[in-house]
Design an enzyme around this catalytic site. Sequence first.
Site, PDB file in Angstrom:
ATOM      1  N   LYS A 172       1.093  -1.023  -0.016  1.00  0.00           N
ATOM      2  CA  LYS A 172      -0.116   0.052  -0.091  1.00  0.00           C
ATOM      3  C   LYS A 172       0.860   0.983   0.086  1.00  0.00           C
ATOM      4  O   LYS A 172       0.571   2.238   0.946  1.00  0.00           O
ATOM      5  CB  LYS A 172      -1.196  -0.164   1.567  1.00  0.00           C
ATOM      6  N   ASP A 206      -5.385  -3.789  -2.028  1.00  0.00           N
ATOM      7  CA  ASP A 206      -6.606  -4.000  -2.170  1.00  0.00           C
ATOM      8  C   ASP A 206      -7.118  -4.525  -3.396  1.00  0.00           C
ATOM      9  O   ASP A 206      -8.125  -5.516  -3.479  1.00  0.00           O
ATOM     10  CB  ASP A 206      -7.648  -2.501  -1.789  1.00  0.00           C
TER      11      ASP A 206
END
Length: 341
Positions: A172, A206
């Site tokens: 991320k 994600d």
Amino acid sequence: MTQHTVVLIAGDGIGPEVTQAVQRILEAAKAPVVWEEHPAGLAALERDLDVLPESTIEAIRHYGIALKGPCTTPVGKGFSSVNVQLRKQLDLYAAVRPVRTLPGVETRFEDVDLVIIRENTEGLYSGVENEVTPGVVMSMKVASDRGCRRIAHWAFRYATQRRREKITVFHKANIMKLTDGLFIRMAAEEHQREYPNIGYQEAIIDAGCMRLVQDPSQFDVLLLENLYGDVVSDLCAGLVGGLGVVPGANIGETQAVFEAVHGSAPDIAGKGVANPLALLMSAVMMLNYLADNRNDDACRSCAVKIRDAYDQALTDGCKTGDLRGELGTNEFADAVIERLS
Ligand code: ATP
């Protein structure tokens, strides 16, 4: 034949049931191991010992190898996780979790064959949390050059040795620019420096998770920092039948601790229904590790024999309740033992 002394930690909850079943199978397969049992977790607290006694750590340092049942980690209060302490104190920085479709276990996908490699000592598991001011608490995510580089190097070496084609790093770094940024920079550098023949990709976690559940065949080896590795391991377990079928190894420079991905499952503890397969598969990984690191062919052939036996048991429909079967822990162990040739 060389006998390898293995430290055995039975663990909490379903731990003692599944470790006993696995010990029985290894004994029936004539695995060249002798067990030396040591306490940890609630079992240690009940004997007025530390939750992770120094003697248990020392035994693993001495013998270099352990098979461990799950230890309960209380949520929000009480002692800190035995699992995390063990990995940190022994510097078991690489967690390896192979996730594969098993015969006779019907799931959404037919040919899942992934390996998760999780950094085991840094990230949000640094345990550095504090109250900044009343009503505001903070948890520190730690990443070091050394920690990120060594896990990346380990992952590429593993992929090369196992003839894997591609490593995908989940991250991320768009949000955590320094910590996850360092993680992907070190992985990309290791790739270019020493392993250009292995494919390399980065995926924002994600979107990566969405792609994983849509089509896991896009991935081969996944490399993740600590927390992402924990979460994605359970997600991947769901692709192949659940927590009862995913094994794991925690590996350092000179020691290794083998344990299932699942926890102590207190909801089913003591009922004799837990699936011992994840720990059995971890024991098979342990035998292969002994074969690789101590040059012991007897361990390799024993690992093959046990793997063939549980694959056959599953093919024949012998399954525990979590896999929609009817067998209990011991009955499944018996079914595997019957199929050892
Ligand atoms: P931890 O926080 O220690 O990782 P967890 O919250 O992931 O633990 P687990 O104890 O791993 O929880 O298990 C979650 C649920 O999955 C259990 O409540 C249990 O129903 C099921 N489960 C886990 N392991 C097994 C197993 N070996 N056999 C059957 N069911 C299992």
